[in-house]
Design a protein around this motif. Structure first.
Motif, PDB file in Angstrom:
ATOM      1  N   VAL A 182       0.840  -1.208   0.000  1.00 58.81           N
ATOM      2  CA  VAL A 182       0.000   0.000   0.000  1.00 58.81           C
ATOM      3  C   VAL A 182       0.871   1.252   0.000  1.00 58.81           C
ATOM      4  CG1 VAL A 182      -1.630   1.351   1.387  1.00 58.81           C
ATOM      5  CG2 VAL A 182      -1.994  -1.095   1.086  1.00 58.81           C
ATOM      6  N   ARG A 183       1.941   1.249   0.781  1.00 59.19           N
ATOM      7  CA  ARG A 183       2.828   2.416   0.832  1.00 59.19           C
ATOM      8  C   ARG A 183       3.512   2.659  -0.508  1.00 59.19           C
ATOM      9  NH1 ARG A 183       1.335   6.031   4.399  1.00 59.19           N
ATOM     10  NH2 ARG A 183       1.397   5.292   6.563  1.00 59.19           N
ATOM     11  N   ALA A 184       3.970   1.596  -1.150  1.00 60.78           N
ATOM     12  CA  ALA A 184       4.615   1.748  -2.459  1.00 60.78           C
ATOM     13  C   ALA A 184       3.619   2.274  -3.490  1.00 60.78           C
ATOM     14  CB  ALA A 184       5.193   0.408  -2.910  1.00 60.78           C
ATOM     15  N   THR A 185       2.407   1.741  -3.468  1.00 68.63           N
ATOM     16  CA  THR A 185       1.372   2.190  -4.406  1.00 68.63           C
ATOM     17  C   THR A 185       0.997   3.643  -4.124  1.00 68.63           C
ATOM     18  OG1 THR A 185       0.511  -0.075  -4.412  1.00 68.63           O
ATOM     19  CG2 THR A 185      -0.891   1.616  -5.363  1.00 68.63           C
ATOM     20  N   ASP A 186       0.900   3.989  -2.845  1.00 65.45           N
ATOM     21  CA  ASP A 186       0.564   5.355  -2.456  1.00 65.45           C
ATOM     22  C   ASP A 186       1.654   6.333  -2.906  1.00 65.45           C
ATOM     23  OD1 ASP A 186      -1.203   7.067  -0.380  1.00 65.45           O
ATOM     24  OD2 ASP A 186       0.919   7.597  -0.160  1.00 65.45           O
ATOM     25  N   ALA A 187       2.927   5.920  -2.770  1.00 64.89           N
ATOM     26  CA  ALA A 187       4.031   6.804  -3.152  1.00 64.89           C
ATOM     27  C   ALA A 187       3.987   7.148  -4.636  1.00 64.89           C
ATOM     28  CB  ALA A 187       5.367   6.142  -2.811  1.00 64.89           C
ATOM     29  N   VAL A 188       3.532   6.202  -5.464  1.00 68.99           N
ATOM     30  CA  VAL A 188       3.441   6.468  -6.902  1.00 68.99           C
ATOM     31  C   VAL A 188       2.172   7.227  -7.243  1.00 68.99           C
ATOM     32  CG1 VAL A 188       3.301   5.409  -9.178  1.00 68.99           C
ATOM     33  CG2 VAL A 188       4.802   4.428  -7.453  1.00 68.99           C
ATOM     34  N   MET A 189       1.026   6.743  -6.774  1.00 68.99           N
ATOM     35  CA  MET A 189      -0.260   7.313  -7.176  1.00 68.99           C
ATOM     36  C   MET A 189      -0.494   8.702  -6.567  1.00 68.99           C
ATOM     37  SD  MET A 189      -3.089   4.249  -7.035  1.00 68.99           S
ATOM     38  CE  MET A 189      -3.222   3.011  -8.325  1.00 68.99           C
ATOM     39  N   ILE A 190      -0.167   8.867  -5.302  1.00 71.83           N
ATOM     40  CA  ILE A 190      -0.524  10.103  -4.592  1.00 71.83           C
ATOM     41  C   ILE A 190       0.646  11.077  -4.538  1.00 71.83           C
ATOM     42  CG2 ILE A 190      -1.573  11.051  -2.513  1.00 71.83           C
ATOM     43  CD1 ILE A 190      -3.235   8.901  -4.016  1.00 71.83           C
ATOM     44  N   ALA A 191       1.809  10.601  -4.074  1.00 71.53           N
ATOM     45  CA  ALA A 191       2.958  11.498  -3.915  1.00 71.53           C
ATOM     46  C   ALA A 191       3.740  11.677  -5.213  1.00 71.53           C
ATOM     47  CB  ALA A 191       3.873  10.962  -2.814  1.00 71.53           C
ATOM     48  N   GLY A 192       3.592  10.765  -6.143  1.00 75.94           N
ATOM     49  CA  GLY A 192       4.351  10.842  -7.388  1.00 75.94           C
ATOM     50  C   GLY A 192       5.848  10.702  -7.172  1.00 75.94           C
ATOM     51  N   ASP A 193       6.238   9.982  -6.117  1.00 76.00           N
ATOM     52  CA  ASP A 193       7.642   9.838  -5.733  1.00 76.00           C
ATOM     53  C   ASP A 193       8.085   8.393  -6.000  1.00 76.00           C
ATOM     54  OD1 ASP A 193      10.120   9.729  -4.550  1.00 76.00           O
ATOM     55  OD2 ASP A 193       9.537  10.842  -2.752  1.00 76.00           O
ATOM     56  N   THR A 194       8.634   8.152  -7.173  1.00 72.95           N
ATOM     57  CA  THR A 194       9.037   6.791  -7.521  1.00 72.95           C
ATOM     58  C   THR A 194      10.270   6.337  -6.728  1.00 72.95           C
ATOM     59  OG1 THR A 194      10.298   7.674  -9.391  1.00 72.95           O
ATOM     60  CG2 THR A 194       8.077   6.861  -9.853  1.00 72.95           C
ATOM     61  N   SER A 195      11.068   7.295  -6.247  1.00 70.62           N
ATOM     62  CA  SER A 195      12.232   6.926  -5.428  1.00 70.62           C
ATOM     63  C   SER A 195      11.779   6.331  -4.093  1.00 70.62           C
ATOM     64  CB  SER A 195      13.108   8.161  -5.194  1.00 70.62           C
ATOM     65  OG  SER A 195      14.181   7.837  -4.345  1.00 70.62           O
ATOM     66  N   LEU A 196      10.801   7.015  -3.459  1.00 70.55           N
ATOM     67  CA  LEU A 196      10.249   6.489  -2.207  1.00 70.55           C
ATOM     68  C   LEU A 196       9.570   5.141  -2.445  1.00 70.55           C
ATOM     69  CD1 LEU A 196       9.477   6.774   0.786  1.00 70.55           C
ATOM     70  CD2 LEU A 196       7.474   8.114   0.054  1.00 70.55           C
ATOM     71  N   ALA A 197       8.844   5.045  -3.558  1.00 69.25           N
ATOM     72  CA  ALA A 197       8.188   3.770  -3.889  1.00 69.25           C
ATOM     73  C   ALA A 197       9.216   2.663  -4.057  1.00 69.25           C
ATOM     74  CB  ALA A 197       7.365   3.928  -5.166  1.00 69.25           C
ATOM     75  N   GLY A 198      10.372   3.014  -4.647  1.00 71.87           N
ATOM     76  CA  GLY A 198      11.424   2.018  -4.824  1.00 71.87           C
ATOM     77  C   GLY A 198      11.921   1.464  -3.502  1.00 71.87           C
ATOM     78  N   ASP A 199      11.994   2.325  -2.482  1.00 69.03           N
ATOM     79  CA  ASP A 199      12.411   1.841  -1.154  1.00 69.03           C
ATOM     80  C   ASP A 199      11.419   0.813  -0.609  1.00 69.03           C
ATOM     81  OD1 ASP A 199      14.559   3.541  -1.284  1.00 69.03           O
ATOM     82  OD2 ASP A 199      13.617   5.135  -0.112  1.00 69.03           O
ATOM     83  N   TRP A 200      10.128   1.096  -0.776  1.00 69.79           N
ATOM     84  CA  TRP A 200       9.113   0.148  -0.304  1.00 69.79           C
ATOM     85  C   TRP A 200       9.133  -1.143  -1.122  1.00 69.79           C
ATOM     86  CZ3 TRP A 200       7.003   0.440   4.243  1.00 69.79           C
ATOM     87  CH2 TRP A 200       6.848   1.683   4.867  1.00 69.79           C
ATOM     88  N   VAL A 201       9.410  -1.013  -2.425  1.00 71.51           N
ATOM     89  CA  VAL A 201       9.493  -2.209  -3.277  1.00 71.51           C
ATOM     90  C   VAL A 201      10.648  -3.100  -2.831  1.00 71.51           C
ATOM     91  CG1 VAL A 201      10.031  -3.007  -5.620  1.00 71.51           C
ATOM     92  CG2 VAL A 201       8.361  -1.191  -5.277  1.00 71.51           C
ATOM     93  N   GLN A 202      11.774  -2.473  -2.454  1.00 75.82           N
ATOM     94  CA  GLN A 202      12.907  -3.255  -1.940  1.00 75.82           C
ATOM     95  C   GLN A 202      12.537  -3.975  -0.642  1.00 75.82           C
ATOM     96  OE1 GLN A 202      16.656  -1.099  -1.747  1.00 75.82           O
ATOM     97  NE2 GLN A 202      16.142   0.049  -3.582  1.00 75.82           N
ATOM     98  N   LEU A 203      11.776  -3.278   0.217  1.00 73.74           N
ATOM     99  CA  LEU A 203      11.330  -3.920   1.450  1.00 73.74           C
ATOM    100  C   LEU A 203      10.407  -5.100   1.135  1.00 73.74           C
ATOM    101  CD1 LEU A 203      11.339  -3.820   4.548  1.00 73.74           C
ATOM    102  CD2 LEU A 203       9.352  -2.295   4.430  1.00 73.74           C
ATOM    103  N   LEU A 204       9.528  -4.920   0.140  1.00 76.21           N
ATOM    104  CA  LEU A 204       8.648  -6.016  -0.284  1.00 76.21           C
ATOM    105  C   LEU A 204       9.477  -7.221  -0.744  1.00 76.21           C
ATOM    106  CD1 LEU A 204       5.702  -4.590  -2.429  1.00 76.21           C
ATOM    107  CD2 LEU A 204       5.533  -6.095  -0.458  1.00 76.21           C
ATOM    108  N   ALA A 205      10.508  -6.952  -1.526  1.00 78.56           N
ATOM    109  CA  ALA A 205      11.368  -8.036  -2.003  1.00 78.56           C
ATOM    110  C   ALA A 205      12.024  -8.769  -0.829  1.00 78.56           C
ATOM    111  CB  ALA A 205      12.421  -7.477  -2.953  1.00 78.56           C
ATOM    112  N   GLY A 206      12.419  -8.006   0.196  1.00 75.04           N
ATOM    113  CA  GLY A 206      13.003  -8.635   1.387  1.00 75.04           C
ATOM    114  C   GLY A 206      12.012  -9.522   2.116  1.00 75.04           C
ATOM    115  N   PHE A 207      10.773  -9.026   2.287  1.00 73.60           N
ATOM    116  CA  PHE A 207       9.718  -9.846   2.912  1.00 73.60           C
ATOM    117  C   PHE A 207       9.495 -11.123   2.101  1.00 73.60           C
ATOM    118  CE2 PHE A 207       7.760  -5.897   4.961  1.00 73.60           C
ATOM    119  CZ  PHE A 207       8.227  -6.233   6.211  1.00 73.60           C
ATOM    120  N   ASP A 208       9.408 -10.973   0.781  1.00 71.70           N
ATOM    121  CA  ASP A 208       9.142 -12.132  -0.084  1.00 71.70           C
ATOM    122  C   ASP A 208      10.232 -13.189   0.072  1.00 71.70           C
ATOM    123  OD1 ASP A 208       6.979 -10.741  -0.929  1.00 71.70           O
ATOM    124  OD2 ASP A 208       7.720 -10.335  -2.956  1.00 71.70           O
TER     125      ASP A 208
END
Length: 225
Positions: A182-208
């Motif tokens: 949700v945070r990664a999606t929010d960073a792209v859709m609402i904040a328009g910050d793909t760098s912040l979204a990338g950090d959350w995507v990396q965290l997702l990869a770690g969880f996976d």
């Protein structure tokens, strides 16, 4: 039999079985679509509120539909006695789990890719600017969800109250994946910050990765009990 070939054969069998029956596909598409429409209707005419709610609505619809898909992962095999045959294959039990997981993940990723533009349209949320990051978020978020859902579906497959136990057991474990998605999606859709979204995507990869290693390592204990 080669472990990878066995894994791919199990995934292919499940996908062909679902393509013939379409039982889980119809249920998940219908349920997720209804969830998005009801949430959009409930939020009313506040355009800003609807846009801000889009990431949460998308992942609520995906999570609820993912439970339906996971619950069907073992049912046809159990009813036909095929699951016991799978466990007799001369391959590690983890290959059976990974085959089931691959089929479940493929279904959820396709559903996520279909729901993403629908949610963007219903909630007036922009996706064009960060579409590659959003697709990566959907792929990794659904992978984390599918790992937990497939594992707990096996754990509850032979229980009488499996339909009610599955979401009760799996959702507390899968919450970190959903929050990061949700945070990664929010960073792209609402904040328009793909760098912040990338950090959350990396965290997702770690969880996976963590969930994949743990569940694959202990799956043989689950099916032997």
């Amino acid at each position: 039999m080669n472990d990878v070939r066995a894994l791919l054969a199990i995934a292919g069998k499940d996908l062909r079985s679902e393509a013939r029956s379409r039982a889980a596909t119809v249920a998940t598409v219908f349920f997720s679509s209804v969830t998005l429409v009801v949430l959009a209707f409930a939020l009313g005419r506040d355009a800003d509120l609807m846009t801000r709610a889009a990431p949460g609505a998308l992942w609520v619809a995906l999570a609820f539909s993912g439970v339906i898909s996971a619950a069907q992962a073992y049912q046809s095999d159990l009813e036909g006695g095929a699951f016991e045959a799978l466990l007799t294959l001369p391959v590690p039990r983890a290959a059976v789990f990974l085959g089931k997981l691959l089929a479940n993940w493929g279904t959820m990723t396709l559903l996520g890719a279909l729901l993403l533009p629908v949610a963007a349209l219903l909630f007036d949320a922009p996706i064009a600017g960060g579409l590659p990051v959003l697709l990566a978020t959907v792929a990794l978020g659904t992978l984390g969800f599918a790992i937990i859902a497939t594992f707990y579906a096996a754990l509850t497959a032979n229980l009488a109250a499996r339909e009610s136990l599955l979401p009760v057991l799996m959702f507390p474990v899968v919450v970190p994946v959903l929050l990061a998605a949700v945070r990664a999606t929010d960073a792209v859709m609402i904040a328009g910050d793909t760098s912040l979204a990338g950090d959350w995507v990396q965290l997702l990869a770690g969880f996976d990765l963590m969930y994949l290693v743990v569940t694959s390592a202990i799956f043989h204990v689950v099916v032997e009990e």
